[in-house]
Scaffold this motif. Structure first.
Motif, mmCIF file in Angstrom:
data_model
loop_
_atom_site.group_PDB
_atom_site.id
_atom_site.type_symbol
_atom_site.label_atom_id
_atom_site.label_comp_id
_atom_site.label_asym_id
_atom_site.label_seq_id
_atom_site.Cartn_x
_atom_site.Cartn_y
_atom_site.Cartn_z
ATOM 1 N N VAL A 254 48.709 -13.194 45.478
ATOM 2 C CA VAL A 254 48.292 -13.155 44.083
ATOM 3 C C VAL A 254 46.938 -12.471 44.002
ATOM 4 C CG1 VAL A 254 47.213 -15.456 44.167
ATOM 5 C CG2 VAL A 254 47.962 -14.502 41.961
ATOM 6 N N ASN A 255 46.792 -11.561 43.037
ATOM 7 C CA ASN A 255 45.505 -10.933 42.757
ATOM 8 C C ASN A 255 44.690 -11.858 41.860
ATOM 9 O OD1 ASN A 255 46.066 -8.547 44.168
ATOM 10 N ND2 ASN A 255 47.082 -7.621 42.400
ATOM 11 N N THR A 256 43.375 -11.905 42.079
ATOM 12 C CA THR A 256 42.526 -12.778 41.278
ATOM 13 C C THR A 256 41.343 -12.011 40.680
ATOM 14 O OG1 THR A 256 41.189 -13.439 43.195
ATOM 15 C CG2 THR A 256 43.098 -14.816 42.654
ATOM 16 N N ILE A 257 40.713 -12.653 39.694
ATOM 17 C CA ILE A 257 39.560 -12.131 38.941
ATOM 18 C C ILE A 257 39.969 -10.997 38.020
ATOM 19 C CG2 ILE A 257 37.117 -11.434 39.094
ATOM 20 C CD1 ILE A 257 37.643 -14.129 40.263
ATOM 21 N N VAL A 258 41.253 -10.711 37.940
ATOM 22 C CA VAL A 258 41.780 -9.736 36.988
ATOM 23 C C VAL A 258 42.947 -10.364 36.234
ATOM 24 C CG1 VAL A 258 41.085 -7.648 38.221
ATOM 25 C CG2 VAL A 258 43.245 -8.750 38.814
ATOM 26 N N TYR A 259 43.098 -9.944 34.983
ATOM 27 C CA TYR A 259 44.250 -10.367 34.189
ATOM 28 C C TYR A 259 44.904 -9.118 33.626
ATOM 29 C CZ TYR A 259 46.955 -12.055 30.213
ATOM 30 O OH TYR A 259 47.969 -12.286 29.303
ATOM 31 N N ASP A 260 46.136 -8.865 34.025
ATOM 32 C CA ASP A 260 46.856 -7.675 33.585
ATOM 33 C C ASP A 260 48.347 -7.981 33.522
ATOM 34 O OD1 ASP A 260 47.863 -5.215 33.002
ATOM 35 O OD2 ASP A 260 47.191 -4.230 34.841
ATOM 36 N N PRO A 261 48.837 -8.385 32.344
ATOM 37 C CA PRO A 261 50.264 -8.718 32.208
ATOM 38 C C PRO A 261 51.183 -7.549 32.537
ATOM 39 C CG PRO A 261 49.005 -9.396 30.269
ATOM 40 C CD PRO A 261 48.100 -8.550 31.090
ATOM 41 N N ALA A 262 50.668 -6.314 32.414
ATOM 42 C CA ALA A 262 51.508 -5.136 32.669
ATOM 43 C C ALA A 262 51.590 -4.787 34.148
ATOM 44 C CB ALA A 262 50.963 -3.937 31.889
ATOM 45 N N SER A 263 50.780 -5.411 34.975
ATOM 46 C CA SER A 263 50.795 -5.106 36.411
ATOM 47 C C SER A 263 52.100 -5.580 37.037
ATOM 48 C CB SER A 263 49.617 -5.793 37.106
ATOM 49 O OG SER A 263 49.741 -5.679 38.519
ATOM 50 N N VAL B 88 39.936 -20.361 38.757
ATOM 51 C CA VAL B 88 40.764 -19.277 39.299
ATOM 52 C C VAL B 88 41.243 -19.632 40.704
ATOM 53 C CG1 VAL B 88 40.772 -16.862 40.042
ATOM 54 C CG2 VAL B 88 39.651 -17.500 37.902
ATOM 55 N N GLY B 89 40.326 -20.169 41.535
ATOM 56 C CA GLY B 89 40.713 -20.553 42.893
ATOM 57 C C GLY B 89 41.773 -21.628 42.909
ATOM 58 N N LEU B 90 41.635 -22.606 42.012
ATOM 59 C CA LEU B 90 42.627 -23.679 41.936
ATOM 60 C C LEU B 90 43.977 -23.148 41.484
ATOM 61 C CD1 LEU B 90 43.558 -26.629 41.882
ATOM 62 C CD2 LEU B 90 42.560 -26.821 39.586
ATOM 63 N N LEU B 91 43.974 -22.308 40.449
ATOM 64 C CA LEU B 91 45.230 -21.746 39.962
ATOM 65 C C LEU B 91 45.884 -20.846 41.002
ATOM 66 C CD1 LEU B 91 44.265 -20.899 36.254
ATOM 67 C CD2 LEU B 91 45.745 -22.755 37.052
ATOM 68 N N ALA B 92 45.068 -20.117 41.761
ATOM 69 C CA ALA B 92 45.617 -19.263 42.821
ATOM 70 C C ALA B 92 46.277 -20.112 43.900
ATOM 71 C CB ALA B 92 44.520 -18.400 43.423
ATOM 72 N N ALA B 93 45.635 -21.220 44.275
ATOM 73 C CA ALA B 93 46.218 -22.116 45.281
ATOM 74 C C ALA B 93 47.538 -22.682 44.779
ATOM 75 C CB ALA B 93 45.240 -23.244 45.597
ATOM 76 N N ARG B 94 47.553 -23.115 43.534
ATOM 77 C CA ARG B 94 48.789 -23.660 42.978
ATOM 78 C C ARG B 94 49.891 -22.607 42.934
ATOM 79 N NH1 ARG B 94 46.305 -26.991 37.784
ATOM 80 N NH2 ARG B 94 45.622 -28.864 38.930
ATOM 81 N N TYR B 95 49.524 -21.388 42.542
ATOM 82 C CA TYR B 95 50.523 -20.324 42.487
ATOM 83 C C TYR B 95 51.141 -20.091 43.865
ATOM 84 C CZ TYR B 95 52.724 -15.801 42.051
ATOM 85 O OH TYR B 95 53.653 -14.789 42.086
ATOM 86 N N LEU B 96 50.300 -19.974 44.875
ATOM 87 C CA LEU B 96 50.805 -19.675 46.220
ATOM 88 C C LEU B 96 51.672 -20.803 46.766
ATOM 89 C CD1 LEU B 96 47.530 -18.117 47.681
ATOM 90 C CD2 LEU B 96 49.634 -16.881 47.103
ATOM 91 N N LEU B 97 51.203 -22.038 46.654
ATOM 92 C CA LEU B 97 51.943 -23.153 47.242
ATOM 93 C C LEU B 97 53.224 -23.451 46.471
ATOM 94 C CD1 LEU B 97 49.163 -25.674 48.363
ATOM 95 C CD2 LEU B 97 50.005 -23.587 49.455
ATOM 96 N N LYS C 109 59.352 -22.541 43.571
ATOM 97 C CA LYS C 109 59.255 -22.756 42.128
ATOM 98 C C LYS C 109 58.810 -21.473 41.436
ATOM 99 C CE LYS C 109 58.101 -27.657 42.670
ATOM 100 N NZ LYS C 109 57.101 -28.727 42.381
ATOM 101 N N ALA C 110 59.313 -21.251 40.228
ATOM 102 C CA ALA C 110 58.929 -20.082 39.443
ATOM 103 C C ALA C 110 57.556 -20.324 38.821
ATOM 104 C CB ALA C 110 59.957 -19.809 38.355
ATOM 105 N N MET C 111 56.679 -19.335 38.933
ATOM 106 C CA MET C 111 55.322 -19.442 38.400
ATOM 107 C C MET C 111 55.049 -18.272 37.456
ATOM 108 S SD MET C 111 54.066 -22.192 39.687
ATOM 109 C CE MET C 111 52.277 -22.044 39.466
ATOM 110 N N PRO C 112 54.126 -18.442 36.504
ATOM 111 C CA PRO C 112 53.794 -17.338 35.590
ATOM 112 C C PRO C 112 53.337 -16.106 36.354
ATOM 113 C CG PRO C 112 52.808 -19.395 34.833
ATOM 114 C CD PRO C 112 53.353 -19.663 36.208
ATOM 115 N N HIS C 113 53.756 -14.940 35.876
ATOM 116 C CA HIS C 113 53.408 -13.691 36.544
ATOM 117 C C HIS C 113 51.927 -13.355 36.360
ATOM 118 C CE1 HIS C 113 53.933 -9.626 38.131
ATOM 119 N NE2 HIS C 113 53.260 -9.179 37.091
ATOM 120 N N ALA C 114 51.392 -13.621 35.189
ATOM 121 C CA ALA C 114 49.990 -13.319 34.896
ATOM 122 C C ALA C 114 49.387 -14.474 34.104
ATOM 123 C CB ALA C 114 49.862 -12.017 34.119
ATOM 124 N N THR C 115 48.222 -14.917 34.517
ATOM 125 C CA THR C 115 47.551 -16.033 33.856
ATOM 126 C C THR C 115 46.126 -15.636 33.518
ATOM 127 O OG1 THR C 115 48.859 -17.665 35.083
ATOM 128 C CG2 THR C 115 46.812 -18.433 34.064
#
Length: 346
Positions: A152-161, A306-315, A321-327
């Motif tokens: 997951v990329n962090t510190i950026v938000y880009d729904p089109a990526s 951001v760090g917490l959400l990134a950890a949750r996304y990865l785990l 489990k399906a996770m949001p593509h961009a947050t």
């Protein structure tokens, strides 16, 4: 499992690399363990074969074959920024609470080095990776996708990526900061940016200021955008450069709080009143932002979230489990004493 072409029922091995490069297995072994003993031409031949085949050393291959090493990799540019450190700390805390270790590597804002660090973490058996920014070496994405490694990329938000991301709208928050200064009557702007070549966050923040000014019909000339590394002394140099212009800016937006601290110190050393003569603002809301007189106007970035959400996304993704593509993570504009009404000139 040792027979058959690479990619069919087995991992790519040293024999495959040697065959593709037209060298001996011993030469491939020297490339891995003691590359300086090979000529530049020989190293290049073996490296080309390694990249083409997606070779990973056997120790890592064994870890990958077990499906889970319970390790998450994190690649960040540097460790000298408290905001970035708090992001990694939040990642590690959630991973530790769920039985995962965190492996940390630094890219130093170098895309080639980041690619090598990514290979190292893959070879170490990392199950997933937290990256910073959306700009990476094309081979990095190819490597992760070819190995089915969650990232997951962090510190950026880009729904089109096409790649998952969690972070901030860097253009939007820079525009917001510029609009705050426009509302105070400023029309002469300067920017002290971090280096933009391999840093999309820095690039997008400058673009955000451009857009805010363009909406008001105001220019941001190239000479008013100064690039400096993220250090206090460099912020001082950046401010000095801007204030030596024939028509210096009355508002300066800095790429982060560290540069802004330097800019305030230099303005005061040159005899300028902040904000009476020049307003200065930054991004991060570091601890010093509220303590360094006159108090720094800044965009507060909740990096631990951001760090917490990134950890949750990865785990959660590793668990199927399906996770949001961009947050998008919301930021706050904090108005303090370093910004004020534009001074009257002439």
């Amino acid at each position: 499992m040792r027979d058959g072409p690479p990619g069919v029922g087995r991992q790519v091995g040293m024999r495959d690399v040697a065959s593709r490069a037209g060298v001996s297995i011993a030469t491939v072994s020297r490339f891995i363990n003691d590359p300086e003993t090979l000529s530049p031409d020989m190293r290049a031949r073996v490296e080309d074969a390694v990249r083409a085949l997606g070779y990973i050393r056997h120790g890592a291959a064994r870890a990958l074959s077990m499906r889970r090493s319970h390790a998450i990799g994190a690649i960040i540019p540097t460790v000298d920024n408290p905001t970035r450190a708090s992001k990694v700390a939040a990642l590690q805390k959630h991973c530790r609470e769920n039985g995962y270790n965190v492996l940390l590597a630094l890219s130093e804002y170098d895309l080639d080095l980041e690619l090598q660090q990514c290979r190292n973490l893959v070879e170490a058996g990392a199950d997933g990776l937290m990256l910073e920014g959306g700009l990476h070496h094309p081979e990095l994405y190819e490597l992760l996708e070819s190995r089915n490694i969650v990232f997951v990329n962090t510190i950026v938000y880009d729904p089109a990526s096409p790649y998952p991301n969690i972070g901030f709208d860097n253009r939007g928050m820079a525009r917001r900061l510029a609009e705050h200064l426009l509302d105070l009557g400023h029309t002469e702007f300067g920017v002290i940016s971090g280096p933009r070549g391999s840093n999309d966050r820095a690039r997008e923040r400058v673009e955000g200021v451009h857009r805010a000014l363009a909406k008001k019909g105001l220019p941001l000339p190239a000479e008013r955008v100064v690039e400096r590394p993220y250090r206090v002394a460099e912020g001082r140099l950046g401010l000095k450069t801007l204030m030596e212009l024939p028509s210096p800016p009355t508002a300066v937006i800095c790429g982060n709080d560290v540069l802004a601290f330097g800019a305030i110190l230099e303005a005061q050393a040159l005899g300028y009143d902040v904000p009476g003569d020049v307003s200065i603002a930054g991004f991060d809301d570091l601890d010093w932002a509220s303590q360094l007189p006159p108090g720094l106007t800044t965009i507060a970035l909740p990096a631990p979230k951001v760090g917490l959400l990134a950890a949750r996304y990865l785990l959660e993704t590793l668990a199927g489990k399906a996770m949001p593509h961009a947050t998008e993570v919301e930021v706050r504009l904090i108005r303090r004493g370093s910004t004020g009404p534009a001074p009257k000139r002439g």
